[in-house]
Design an enzyme around this catalytic site. Sequence first.
Site, PDB file in Angstrom:
ATOM      1  N   CYS A   1       0.895  -1.093   0.085  1.00 56.63           N
ATOM      2  CA  CYS A   1       0.114  -0.034  -0.043  1.00 56.63           C
ATOM      3  C   CYS A   1       0.938   1.149   0.197  1.00 56.63           C
ATOM      4  CB  CYS A   1      -0.711   0.051   1.142  1.00 56.63           C
ATOM      5  SG  CYS A   1      -1.798   1.551   1.247  1.00 56.63           S
TER       6      CYS A   1
ATOM      7  N   CYS B   1      -0.604   3.392  -6.457  1.00 53.27           N
ATOM      8  CA  CYS B   1      -1.483   2.935  -5.385  1.00 53.27           C
ATOM      9  C   CYS B   1      -1.698   1.411  -6.098  1.00 53.27           C
ATOM     10  CB  CYS B   1      -2.876   3.747  -5.649  1.00 53.27           C
ATOM     11  SG  CYS B   1      -4.287   2.692  -4.645  1.00 53.27           S
TER      12      CYS B   1
END
Length: 266
Positions: free
Chosen positions: A72, A182
Amino acid sequence: MEKPIGVLDSGVGGLTVVKSIQKILPHEDIIYFGDSKNVPYGNRDEEEIYRLTMAMLKYFEKRDVKMVAIACNTISTMADRFRDKFDFPIVDIISPTVDHIENMGINKMVILGTDFTIRTKAYERLLRERRKDYEISSEKSPRLAELVDKGDYRSREIYDTISGHLQSISQMGNFYNIVLACTHYPIVEDVFLELDPTLNYINPGFQQAKAMRMVLHAQGTLKKEGKGTLQILTSGFPEIYKAVVEKLEMLEAEDIKTIEIPPYKE
């Protein structure tokens, strides 16, 4: 018995990293946790992200993992806050991507990421520590990760959101390299390519998996035989994870289920 690797993310996006891990580290057993109940992290404040991440790391500690990959970008911007709290190594996704950009001689790029990732300027800061003359622009997306986590990858909302970002990027100047900062975004990389196949989309997950292999090799814990397994756990709905595994053509997970992990308390 060999210890597994832990992989964490705010939702399904980190499975793009798992796909790379399965390719580069085919013998490793993987436990994945996606906190879809609380996605997106990129719209939360730092202390809230810290508490949610610590809860996941504490869970992995109880599972006796030998390493954790932070799949992440939002959490990776604050990875240094976690490293001295655990005995296992923690590999973020930003540092290996910066290494890749430097090694490839890329001079000019756009960072496309969540609101939090863009606000921290994590990529820009690390890149400029290497070289001062990088030309870097950024584009923040408050919605794309959340839309991807809903599982409808061909929805009009996803097309319109990505189209809007690409139009915005085109107005910034002559940029060719787009960092998909992302891990949710590579799930819909086909939409990016459909809307603009002329750009080079950089997927940080592959670079993170290579960095993980280096760490495991260095500490002598690299598993060199046997077929690796995958267990997928989430605080949300498992059906979305099954859909992503199928879409990414990953090796099948032995288990995909919803669990609750205790909230983190100081």
